[in-house]
Design an enzyme around this catalytic site. Structure first.
Site, PDB file in Angstrom:
ATOM      1  N   PRO A 175      -0.387   6.873   1.334  1.00  0.00           N
ATOM      2  CA  PRO A 175      -0.670   5.363   0.887  1.00  0.00           C
ATOM      3  C   PRO A 175      -2.094   5.277   1.103  1.00  0.00           C
ATOM      4  O   PRO A 175      -2.788   5.254   2.077  1.00  0.00           O
ATOM      5  CB  PRO A 175       0.101   4.536   1.800  1.00  0.00           C
ATOM      6  CG  PRO A 175       0.248   5.452   3.081  1.00  0.00           C
ATOM      7  CD  PRO A 175       0.495   7.071   2.501  1.00  0.00           C
ATOM      8  N   LEU A 176      -2.955   4.910  -0.048  1.00  0.00           N
ATOM      9  CA  LEU A 176      -4.245   4.490  -0.329  1.00  0.00           C
ATOM     10  C   LEU A 176      -4.439   3.140   0.206  1.00  0.00           C
ATOM     11  O   LEU A 176      -4.529   2.476  -0.646  1.00  0.00           O
ATOM     12  CB  LEU A 176      -4.935   4.918  -1.550  1.00  0.00           C
ATOM     13  CG  LEU A 176      -6.485   5.179  -1.555  1.00  0.00           C
ATOM     14  CD1 LEU A 176      -7.076   5.831  -0.318  1.00  0.00           C
ATOM     15  CD2 LEU A 176      -6.934   5.526  -2.869  1.00  0.00           C
ATOM     16  N   HIS A 177      -4.472   2.716   1.396  1.00  0.00           N
ATOM     17  CA  HIS A 177      -4.512   1.435   1.988  1.00  0.00           C
ATOM     18  C   HIS A 177      -5.604   0.485   1.368  1.00  0.00           C
ATOM     19  O   HIS A 177      -5.307  -0.437   0.802  1.00  0.00           O
ATOM     20  CB  HIS A 177      -4.452   1.172   3.399  1.00  0.00           C
ATOM     21  CG  HIS A 177      -3.278   2.181   4.038  1.00  0.00           C
ATOM     22  ND1 HIS A 177      -1.824   1.698   3.904  1.00  0.00           N
ATOM     23  CD2 HIS A 177      -3.338   3.508   4.623  1.00  0.00           C
ATOM     24  CE1 HIS A 177      -1.189   2.769   4.477  1.00  0.00           C
ATOM     25  NE2 HIS A 177      -1.876   3.435   5.012  1.00  0.00           N
ATOM     26  N   ASP A 178      -6.838   0.740   2.034  1.00  0.00           N
ATOM     27  CA  ASP A 178      -7.865  -0.304   2.068  1.00  0.00           C
ATOM     28  C   ASP A 178      -8.470  -0.634   0.466  1.00  0.00           C
ATOM     29  O   ASP A 178      -8.671  -1.955   0.301  1.00  0.00           O
ATOM     30  CB  ASP A 178      -9.067   0.135   2.889  1.00  0.00           C
ATOM     31  CG  ASP A 178      -8.567  -0.036   4.428  1.00  0.00           C
ATOM     32  OD1 ASP A 178      -9.191   0.827   5.120  1.00  0.00           O
ATOM     33  OD2 ASP A 178      -7.558  -0.591   4.814  1.00  0.00           O
TER      34      ASP A 178
ATOM     35  N   THR B 141       0.907  -1.248  -0.041  1.00  0.00           N
ATOM     36  CA  THR B 141       0.028  -0.027   0.049  1.00  0.00           C
ATOM     37  C   THR B 141       0.788   1.359   0.063  1.00  0.00           C
ATOM     38  O   THR B 141       0.274   2.426  -0.576  1.00  0.00           O
ATOM     39  CB  THR B 141      -0.899   0.051   1.213  1.00  0.00           C
ATOM     40  OG1 THR B 141      -0.162   0.257   2.511  1.00  0.00           O
ATOM     41  CG2 THR B 141      -1.729  -1.345   1.217  1.00  0.00           C
TER      42      THR B 141
END
Ligand code: RIB
Ligand code: CA
Length: 316
Positions: free
Chosen positions: A243-246, A198
């Site tokens: 950071p664009l995690h999900d 991510t």
């Protein structure tokens, strides 16, 4: 042949990045059927996370989607939240209207159990975007669901990038290490989207402007969410964006070819206070322990964002 439509349950602690993951799933009805959304305590408290989930579902226009509240806090530890990242509401950025849709009565853990027992075996995928409390409690209350679930795809942990709440641990695993330990030992097929993946999916100014330019309320609200959400990691890491995690979890279901990974053993630290919640990833296969995880190490960021723009554009 067209792949079967995936039936998923999203377990989440919205969180701006969780919100984008929910929107990506709801914007992909041809490939994904969202059987329900379950809130868990994490980024902020349970009640607020549940309210945030209602607001995101309403923003999307898909008001038919069931939203349940799950557990109030971790199995053993005191709840740790992340208002410093997500803001006081957990969904700071846009001003979203009071949700009109209401939470379903049934406890989220019971919804997970009942749904997996009702649907044909190996047809329901759990998408875990927060601490694994609800997942673990469901496994403890109904061990039979372990054999029935198709797989769990979760955002959490890491190795090469270290931790993001301590030097050793990523937030979702850190909040409830015991729950993660139950899930990782369960024998369920697991795909893990760690910080190693991510951290290469950064929001950047250009990408936020693409969301704003989608021309719908979903795009505008997403730009506002991400502008708020990215600021903490931008200051911490000095990157262009956060950071664009999900949403990676949902993107993996839609376009697995965007990502590269390998099957390895992953174990969870629950004993030490110093390394509490660390995912000990045997990336080089030195332990001979069971390879229980499909560990996603890298992915195509441009392809990931193109998918997000394309699908969010189809929402309200
Ligand atoms: O560490 C990142 C994870 O913690 C994401 O799921 C984010 O939403 C927070 O829950
Ligand atoms: Ca989350």
């Amino acid at each position: 042949a067209k792949p079967m439509r995936r039936k998923i349950i999203i377990d989440t602690d919205p969180g701006q990045d969780d919100a984008v993951a929910i929107l990506l799933a709801l914007g992909s009805p041809a490939e994904i059927e969202v059987l329900g959304i379950v809130a868990v305590a994490g980024n902020v408290g349970l009640k607020q996370n549940a309210r945030n989930a209602l607001q995101v579902v309403e923003l999307s226009g898909r008001t038919d989607i069931a939203v349940h509240a799950g557990c109030e806090g971790p199995m053993r530890r005191k709840l740790v939240t992340a208002e410093y990242v997500h803001g006081k509401t957990g969904l700071d950025g846009p001003t979203l209207p009071e949700p009109k849709i209401r939470l379903r009565e049934q406890h989220g853990v019971d919804f997970i159990i009942e749904t997996i027992r009702r649907e044909p075996a190996k047809t329901v995928t759990l998408c875990a975007l927060g601490p694994l409390t609800n997942v673990a409690m469901a496994l403890v209350k109904a061990p039979d669901i372990c054999e029935r679930v198709q797989e769990i795809v979760l955002m959490g942990g890491g190795l090469f990038e270290g931790g993001n709440i301590t030097p050793a641990a990523e937030f979702n695993i850190y909040v409830d290490p015991e729950a993660a330990d139950v899930a990782f030992h369960s024998g369920m097929p697991i795909t893990q989207a760690p910080l190693d993946l991510t951290h290469s999916m950064l929001t950047t100014r250009a990408r936020i402007e693409r969301f704003r330019g989608l021309g719908n309320r979903t795009g505008t609200a997403t730009a506002e969410m991400l502008e708020f959400f990215e600021r903490f990691d931008e200051q911490k890491y000095g990157w262009d964006g956060g950071p664009l995690h999900d949403p990676v979890v949902i993107a993996y279901l839609l376009k697995p070819e965007l990502f590269q990974g390998r099957h390895v053993n992953v174990a969870i630290e629950t004993g030490s206070e110093l390394t509490r919640g660390m995912t000990v990833v045997d990336y080089w296969g030195v332990t001979g322990r069971t390879r229980n995880v499909n560990y996603l190490r890298s992915g195509d960021a441009d392809g990931f964002y193109e998918l997000l723009f394309e699908r969010l554009a189809t929402l309200a």
